[in-house]
Design an enzyme around this catalytic site. Structure first.
Site, PDB file in Angstrom:
ATOM      1  N   ARG A 106       8.527   2.525   6.062  1.00 42.37           N
ATOM      2  CA  ARG A 106       8.540   2.594   4.547  1.00 42.37           C
ATOM      3  C   ARG A 106       9.597   3.563   4.108  1.00 42.37           C
ATOM      4  O   ARG A 106       9.005   4.706   4.134  1.00 42.37           O
ATOM      5  CB  ARG A 106       7.150   2.718   3.869  1.00 42.37           C
ATOM      6  CG  ARG A 106       7.167   2.809   2.592  1.00 42.37           C
ATOM      7  CD  ARG A 106       5.856   2.766   1.644  1.00 42.37           C
ATOM      8  NE  ARG A 106       5.568   1.348   1.592  1.00 42.37           N
ATOM      9  CZ  ARG A 106       4.497   0.869   1.052  1.00 42.37           C
ATOM     10  NH1 ARG A 106       3.730   1.886   0.045  1.00 42.37           N
ATOM     11  NH2 ARG A 106       4.016  -0.315   0.823  1.00 42.37           N
ATOM     12  N   HIS A 133      10.658  -5.850  -0.731  1.00 45.24           N
ATOM     13  CA  HIS A 133       9.266  -5.506   0.065  1.00 45.24           C
ATOM     14  C   HIS A 133       8.865  -7.007   0.595  1.00 45.24           C
ATOM     15  O   HIS A 133       8.057  -7.519   0.100  1.00 45.24           O
ATOM     16  CB  HIS A 133       8.428  -5.321  -1.246  1.00 45.24           C
ATOM     17  CG  HIS A 133       6.911  -4.791  -1.042  1.00 45.24           C
ATOM     18  ND1 HIS A 133       6.576  -4.557   0.408  1.00 45.24           N
ATOM     19  CD2 HIS A 133       6.161  -4.215  -1.654  1.00 45.24           C
ATOM     20  CE1 HIS A 133       5.325  -4.014   0.443  1.00 45.24           C
ATOM     21  NE2 HIS A 133       5.008  -3.814  -0.758  1.00 45.24           N
ATOM     22  N   GLN A 136       5.164  -8.166   1.606  1.00 44.53           N
ATOM     23  CA  GLN A 136       4.108  -8.451   0.358  1.00 44.53           C
ATOM     24  C   GLN A 136       4.547  -9.702  -0.019  1.00 44.53           C
ATOM     25  O   GLN A 136       3.684 -10.610  -0.459  1.00 44.53           O
ATOM     26  CB  GLN A 136       4.542  -7.218  -0.638  1.00 44.53           C
ATOM     27  CG  GLN A 136       3.789  -7.284  -2.175  1.00 44.53           C
ATOM     28  CD  GLN A 136       1.940  -7.242  -1.854  1.00 44.53           C
ATOM     29  OE1 GLN A 136       1.990  -6.055  -1.273  1.00 44.53           O
ATOM     30  NE2 GLN A 136       1.331  -8.137  -1.815  1.00 44.53           N
ATOM     31  N   ASP A 221       4.690  -6.380 -11.393  1.00 45.26           N
ATOM     32  CA  ASP A 221       4.553  -5.095 -10.459  1.00 45.26           C
ATOM     33  C   ASP A 221       4.418  -3.820 -11.574  1.00 45.26           C
ATOM     34  O   ASP A 221       4.752  -4.106 -12.750  1.00 45.26           O
ATOM     35  CB  ASP A 221       5.438  -5.010  -9.452  1.00 45.26           C
ATOM     36  CG  ASP A 221       5.232  -3.949  -8.606  1.00 45.26           C
ATOM     37  OD1 ASP A 221       4.293  -3.292  -8.561  1.00 45.26           O
ATOM     38  OD2 ASP A 221       6.242  -3.555  -7.688  1.00 45.26           O
ATOM     39  N   CYS A 261       1.039  -7.174  -6.777  1.00 44.13           N
ATOM     40  CA  CYS A 261       0.907  -6.415  -5.255  1.00 44.13           C
ATOM     41  C   CYS A 261       0.067  -5.277  -5.198  1.00 44.13           C
ATOM     42  O   CYS A 261      -0.293  -4.919  -4.209  1.00 44.13           O
ATOM     43  CB  CYS A 261       2.347  -6.352  -4.739  1.00 44.13           C
ATOM     44  SG  CYS A 261       3.179  -5.132  -5.633  1.00 44.13           S
ATOM     45  N   ARG A 289      -2.320  -9.507   3.033  1.00 37.98           N
ATOM     46  CA  ARG A 289      -1.472  -8.587   3.805  1.00 37.98           C
ATOM     47  C   ARG A 289      -1.869  -8.770   5.324  1.00 37.98           C
ATOM     48  O   ARG A 289      -0.954  -8.497   6.328  1.00 37.98           O
ATOM     49  CB  ARG A 289      -1.299  -7.228   3.495  1.00 37.98           C
ATOM     50  CG  ARG A 289      -0.757  -7.391   1.961  1.00 37.98           C
ATOM     51  CD  ARG A 289       0.577  -7.337   1.872  1.00 37.98           C
ATOM     52  NE  ARG A 289       1.399  -6.533   2.670  1.00 37.98           N
ATOM     53  CZ  ARG A 289       1.765  -5.158   2.435  1.00 37.98           C
ATOM     54  NH1 ARG A 289       1.513  -4.714   1.109  1.00 37.98           N
ATOM     55  NH2 ARG A 289       2.480  -4.675   3.157  1.00 37.98           N
TER      56      ARG A 289
HETATM   57  N1   CP Z   1       1.291  -3.311  -2.312  1.00 40.16           N
HETATM   58  C1   CP Z   1       1.441  -2.450  -1.393  1.00 40.16           C
HETATM   59  O1   CP Z   1       2.747  -2.187  -0.662  1.00 40.16           O
HETATM   60  O2   CP Z   1       0.580  -1.186  -1.532  1.00 40.16           O
HETATM   61  P1   CP Z   1       0.681   0.048  -0.937  1.00 40.16           P
HETATM   62  O3   CP Z   1       1.972   0.986  -1.629  1.00 40.16           O
HETATM   63  O4   CP Z   1      -0.602   0.634  -1.193  1.00 40.16           O
HETATM   64  O5   CP Z   1       0.918  -0.022   0.705  1.00 40.16           O
END
Ligand code: CP
Length: 306
Positions: A106, A133, A136, A221, A261, A289
């Site tokens: 990430r 992403h 997701q 989002d 998400c 997920r």
């Molecule tokens: N939706 C998502 O990726 O959640 P986090 O940022 O908590 O990993």
């Protein structure tokens, strides 16, 4: 350089057939969890998770998933590694990838994960960058299909910021054949143009209510993604009319579902009566997920060893 390693950095790194197979496998893996069946498909395998940003769902779903598959996971915050003290991404990739079977990253800039992937001997999964992403969005589509059947030909409404989630929805719409209505304040429309898409299944709406008409799925989002905090006040004003509220749900198809998400800000991008209401499938979406990423971990490890 490792040109032959298959990574998953964005949705379009997988074909239509691969995505369908992953959804089928996710369904089976989910059923097995519900029945307390845990096969050790990734026994003695190691996943390394590298984080440059915060996370709850991504970290937990990958760690729990790896554990359920009989493997191990190690979490590294990038600020605790020598990358923070000047070791190059390329050197870090060469070393870290020799210590494990697969890596999830990430990062802020997508270019960073791309640079890492170029020099990694292990497959890399994108667990969110500023630009994409993909885990997701594919988990979201898996969730949609559980509730409403095949997404082919359906209408999905993306309401709010034209961010990494929106970009991944656009890629998915091209591969899986659904219509995508994108609505954001006109002053942010240039972000859609900058994605340089040439798809007639993606349509921009200046009016968020119009974008929700006849929709099968309304999704949104946060208005201020990680890394854009300095724009928060300006965004709160600009996005005022883009809250997904009951009026938007009411103009959509009768069986519309709502997704987010997460984490969510009730009263900003979504009203409490929508996220906590009957159309919302956000908790199932979060759980999926786990199931989708388990299928992905198995698949990427397997194809890179073939
Ligand atoms: N939706 C998502 O990726 O959640 P986090 O940022 O908590 O990993």
């Amino acid at each position: 350089m490792n040109k032959n390693t298959r990574h998953f950095l964005r949705v379009r790194d997988l074909s239509y057939n691969e995505i369908q197979k992953l959804f089928e496998r996710s369904t089976l893996l989910k059923k097995q969890v519900k029945e307390n069946v845990f096969k050790q498909e990734l026994q003695n395998r190691t996943l390394i998770l590298l984080f440059e940003k915060h996370s709850t769902r991504t970290r937990l779903s990958f760690e729990v998933g790896m554990q359920q598959l009989g493997g191990n996971s190690i979490v590294l915050q990038m600020r605790d590694t020598q990358i923070d003290r000047g070791e190059t991404i390329e050197d870090a990739a060469r070393v870290i990838s020799r210590m494990c079977d697969i890596i999830m990253m990430r990062t802020f800039e997508h270019s960073k994960i791309e640079a890492f992937a170029k020099h990694s001997t292990a497959p890399i999964i994108n667990g969110l960058t500023n630009e994409h992403h993909p885990c997701q969005v594919l988990s979201d589509i898996f969730t949609f299909q559980e509730h409403r059947g095949n997404i082919l030909g359906k209408t999905i409404s993306w309401i709010g910021d034209i961010n990494n989630m929106c970009a991944s929805w656009i890629e998915a719409s091209n591969i899986l054949g659904f219509k995508l209505h994108v609505s954001s304040p006109p002053e942010y429309k240039h972000l859609l143009e900058e994605l340089n898409i040439n798809q007639n299944n993606v349509e921009y709406f200046a009016d968020p209510l119009e974008a929700c008409m006849q929709s099968d799925l309304i999704t949104t989002d946060v208005w201020t993604s990680m890394g854009f905090e300095q724009e928060k006040n300006e965004r709160l004003k600009s996005f005022e009319r883009w809250t997904v509220d009951k009026r938007k749900i009411d103009v959509a198809n009768k069986d519309v579902v709502f997704m987010h998400c997460l984490p969510a800000h009730r009263g900003e991008e979504v009203s409490a009566d929508v996220i906590d209401g009957p159309q919302s499938v956000v908790w199932q979406e979060a759980e999926n997920r786990l199931h989708f990423q388990k299928a992905l971990l198995e698949y990427l490890i397997k194809i890179n060893e073939a």
